[in-house]
Design a protein around this motif. Structure first.
Motif, PDB file in Angstrom:
ATOM      1  N   ALA A 158      21.175  42.884  55.594  1.00  0.00           N
ATOM      2  CA  ALA A 158      21.808  42.554  56.869  1.00  0.00           C
ATOM      3  C   ALA A 158      21.674  41.074  57.234  1.00  0.00           C
ATOM      4  O   ALA A 158      22.210  40.636  58.231  1.00  0.00           O
ATOM      5  N   PHE A 159      20.968  40.302  56.406  1.00  0.00           N
ATOM      6  CA  PHE A 159      20.713  38.896  56.700  1.00  0.00           C
ATOM      7  C   PHE A 159      21.044  38.030  55.492  1.00  0.00           C
ATOM      8  O   PHE A 159      21.080  38.507  54.367  1.00  0.00           O
ATOM      9  N   GLU A 160      21.278  36.746  55.779  1.00  0.00           N
ATOM     10  CA  GLU A 160      21.424  35.773  54.696  1.00  0.00           C
ATOM     11  C   GLU A 160      20.597  34.547  55.042  1.00  0.00           C
ATOM     12  O   GLU A 160      20.482  34.161  56.204  1.00  0.00           O
ATOM     13  N   LYS A 161      20.007  33.950  54.017  1.00  0.00           N
ATOM     14  CA  LYS A 161      19.120  32.796  54.210  1.00  0.00           C
ATOM     15  C   LYS A 161      19.966  31.535  54.314  1.00  0.00           C
ATOM     16  O   LYS A 161      20.820  31.273  53.479  1.00  0.00           O
ATOM     17  N   THR A 162      19.726  30.753  55.384  1.00  0.00           N
ATOM     18  CA  THR A 162      20.403  29.474  55.563  1.00  0.00           C
ATOM     19  C   THR A 162      19.328  28.396  55.717  1.00  0.00           C
ATOM     20  O   THR A 162      18.138  28.700  55.723  1.00  0.00           O
ATOM     21  N   SER A 163      19.751  27.166  55.876  1.00  0.00           N
ATOM     22  CA  SER A 163      18.792  26.073  56.030  1.00  0.00           C
ATOM     23  C   SER A 163      18.023  26.183  57.345  1.00  0.00           C
ATOM     24  O   SER A 163      16.921  25.659  57.473  1.00  0.00           O
ATOM     25  N   GLU A 164      18.575  26.870  58.341  1.00  0.00           N
ATOM     26  CA  GLU A 164      17.914  27.020  59.632  1.00  0.00           C
ATOM     27  C   GLU A 164      17.129  28.313  59.755  1.00  0.00           C
ATOM     28  O   GLU A 164      16.576  28.615  60.801  1.00  0.00           O
ATOM     29  N   GLY A 165      17.073  29.120  58.722  1.00  0.00           N
ATOM     30  CA  GLY A 165      16.370  30.398  58.774  1.00  0.00           C
ATOM     31  C   GLY A 165      17.302  31.515  58.350  1.00  0.00           C
ATOM     32  O   GLY A 165      18.256  31.313  57.615  1.00  0.00           O
ATOM     33  N   TRP A 166      17.028  32.692  58.829  1.00  0.00           N
ATOM     34  CA  TRP A 166      17.840  33.860  58.488  1.00  0.00           C
ATOM     35  C   TRP A 166      18.930  34.058  59.532  1.00  0.00           C
ATOM     36  O   TRP A 166      18.678  33.985  60.721  1.00  0.00           O
ATOM     37  N   GLN A 167      20.135  34.311  59.047  1.00  0.00           N
ATOM     38  CA  GLN A 167      21.277  34.577  59.932  1.00  0.00           C
ATOM     39  C   GLN A 167      21.768  35.997  59.695  1.00  0.00           C
ATOM     40  O   GLN A 167      21.731  36.500  58.577  1.00  0.00           O
ATOM     41  N   THR A 168      22.259  36.617  60.753  1.00  0.00           N
ATOM     42  CA  THR A 168      22.762  37.982  60.660  1.00  0.00           C
ATOM     43  C   THR A 168      24.117  38.005  59.976  1.00  0.00           C
ATOM     44  O   THR A 168      25.025  37.275  60.365  1.00  0.00           O
ATOM     45  N   LYS A 169      24.239  38.839  58.939  1.00  0.00           N
ATOM     46  CA  LYS A 169      25.539  39.032  58.284  1.00  0.00           C
ATOM     47  C   LYS A 169      26.303  40.175  58.938  1.00  0.00           C
ATOM     48  O   LYS A 169      27.503  40.116  59.093  1.00  0.00           O
ATOM     49  N   PHE A 170      25.575  41.228  59.296  1.00  0.00           N
ATOM     50  CA  PHE A 170      26.195  42.421  59.851  1.00  0.00           C
ATOM     51  C   PHE A 170      25.512  42.805  61.160  1.00  0.00           C
ATOM     52  O   PHE A 170      24.497  43.490  61.152  1.00  0.00           O
ATOM     53  N   PRO A 171      26.076  42.374  62.308  1.00  0.00           N
ATOM     54  CA  PRO A 171      25.463  42.747  63.593  1.00  0.00           C
ATOM     55  C   PRO A 171      25.518  44.258  63.814  1.00  0.00           C
ATOM     56  O   PRO A 171      26.491  44.913  63.443  1.00  0.00           O
ATOM     57  N   GLN A 172      24.459  44.780  64.417  1.00  0.00           N
ATOM     58  CA  GLN A 172      24.349  46.214  64.677  1.00  0.00           C
ATOM     59  C   GLN A 172      24.591  46.482  66.157  1.00  0.00           C
ATOM     60  O   GLN A 172      23.810  46.039  66.994  1.00  0.00           O
ATOM     61  N   PRO A 173      25.665  47.198  66.499  1.00  0.00           N
ATOM     62  CA  PRO A 173      25.860  47.545  67.919  1.00  0.00           C
ATOM     63  C   PRO A 173      24.881  48.659  68.303  1.00  0.00           C
ATOM     64  O   PRO A 173      24.773  49.668  67.615  1.00  0.00           O
ATOM     65  N   ILE A 174      24.129  48.427  69.397  1.00  0.00           N
ATOM     66  CA  ILE A 174      23.187  49.444  69.864  1.00  0.00           C
ATOM     67  C   ILE A 174      23.349  49.638  71.367  1.00  0.00           C
ATOM     68  O   ILE A 174      23.899  48.783  72.056  1.00  0.00           O
ATOM     69  N   GLN A 175      22.837  50.752  71.851  1.00  0.00           N
ATOM     70  CA  GLN A 175      22.943  51.073  73.279  1.00  0.00           C
ATOM     71  C   GLN A 175      22.027  50.156  74.091  1.00  0.00           C
ATOM     72  O   GLN A 175      21.076  49.580  73.573  1.00  0.00           O
ATOM     73  N   GLU A 176      22.323  50.075  75.383  1.00  0.00           N
ATOM     74  CA  GLU A 176      21.579  49.192  76.284  1.00  0.00           C
ATOM     75  C   GLU A 176      20.094  49.541  76.337  1.00  0.00           C
ATOM     76  O   GLU A 176      19.243  48.655  76.351  1.00  0.00           O
ATOM     77  N   THR A 177      19.767  50.825  76.349  1.00  0.00           N
ATOM     78  CA  THR A 177      18.349  51.221  76.410  1.00  0.00           C
ATOM     79  C   THR A 177      17.609  50.791  75.140  1.00  0.00           C
ATOM     80  O   THR A 177      16.473  50.335  75.208  1.00  0.00           O
ATOM     81  N   ASP A 178      18.273  50.952  74.002  1.00  0.00           N
ATOM     82  CA  ASP A 178      17.664  50.517  72.741  1.00  0.00           C
ATOM     83  C   ASP A 178      17.543  48.999  72.688  1.00  0.00           C
ATOM     84  O   ASP A 178      16.562  48.468  72.146  1.00  0.00           O
ATOM     85  N   LEU A 179      18.513  48.306  73.258  1.00  0.00           N
ATOM     86  CA  LEU A 179      18.468  46.844  73.278  1.00  0.00           C
ATOM     87  C   LEU A 179      17.242  46.352  74.045  1.00  0.00           C
ATOM     88  O   LEU A 179      16.561  45.416  73.606  1.00  0.00           O
ATOM     89  N   GLU A 180      16.940  46.970  75.163  1.00  0.00           N
ATOM     90  CA  GLU A 180      15.758  46.596  75.945  1.00  0.00           C
ATOM     91  C   GLU A 180      14.483  46.835  75.144  1.00  0.00           C
ATOM     92  O   GLU A 180      13.560  46.026  75.179  1.00  0.00           O
ATOM     93  N   LYS A 181      14.426  47.960  74.423  1.00  0.00           N
ATOM     94  CA  LYS A 181      13.249  48.271  73.603  1.00  0.00           C
ATOM     95  C   LYS A 181      13.075  47.236  72.493  1.00  0.00           C
ATOM     96  O   LYS A 181      11.958  46.800  72.210  1.00  0.00           O
ATOM     97  N   VAL A 182      14.185  46.845  71.864  1.00  0.00           N
ATOM     98  CA  VAL A 182      14.125  45.865  70.777  1.00  0.00           C
ATOM     99  C   VAL A 182      13.692  44.500  71.317  1.00  0.00           C
ATOM    100  O   VAL A 182      12.878  43.808  70.699  1.00  0.00           O
TER     101      VAL A 182
END
Length: 172
Positions: A128-152
């Motif tokens: 789900a990530f790719e390595k760039t010069s600035e760190g890891w970037q998301t290749k495939f964003p995961q849509p999640i519910q608002e309650t799960d977003l707060e937990k994350v």
């Protein structure tokens, strides 16, 4: 007005700011020590040069930077890349630097258990990530519910407050 001195208020504020400053200093100095393992001269090591510049921006004393570069020769620090799954199935990638892999993994497992997350097998989250010069970037964003977003978000905050954790990436 017993118990309400001006100094007590200052002391508490200073204590909190000093703790945060010390935590950021230790993270920056660990990054310098890891980068210096390859080549201790910043002129020939761009990763070390970047780490030293970032430390100087955050007002880390030069003496501490030099001590950290010397510490790299001992070689007791280790870079860890930990993969995990958080609430809602989001992928989490954690970069850590530790002198004790077992202690760090135990601490992180406790944090994950408290936040409904779990450590994943190596390689199972990297897709789900790719390595760039600035760190890891998301290749495939995961849509999640608002309650799960707060937990994350809470999980990420706790992970970032851990002394050994350098960076946390999530595909949300």
């Amino acid at each position: 007005m017993s118990g309400h001195s001006h100094w007590s208020g200052i002391k508490r504020k200073k204590e909190i700011s000093d703790k945060k400053r010390g935590q950021s200093f230790s993270k920056l100095l660990n990054a310098i020590a890891i980068a210096a393992r390859v080549e201790p001269n910043p002129e020939f090591n761009p990763r070390l040069r970047t780490a030293v510049d970032k430390a100087k921006e955050n007002q880390v004393p030069q003496e501490s930077i030099e001590r950290s570069i010397k510490k790299a020769k001992e070689g007791n620090l280790e870079e860890l890349l930990i993969e995990a799954y958080g609430s809602g199935g989001c992928a989490i990638l954690i970069e850590a630097i530790s002198n004790s892999r077992n202690r760090t993994m135990g601490d992180l497992k406790n944090i994950f258990a408290e936040n409904s997350a779990k450590i994943a097998n190596p390689g199972s989250v990297l897709w789900a990530f790719e390595k760039t010069s600035e760190g890891w970037q998301t290749k495939f964003p995961q849509p999640i519910q608002e309650t799960d977003l707060e937990k994350v978000k809470k999980l990420i905050e706790e992970l970032e407050n851990h002394d050994d954790v350098q960076n946390v990436y999530a595909n949300i």
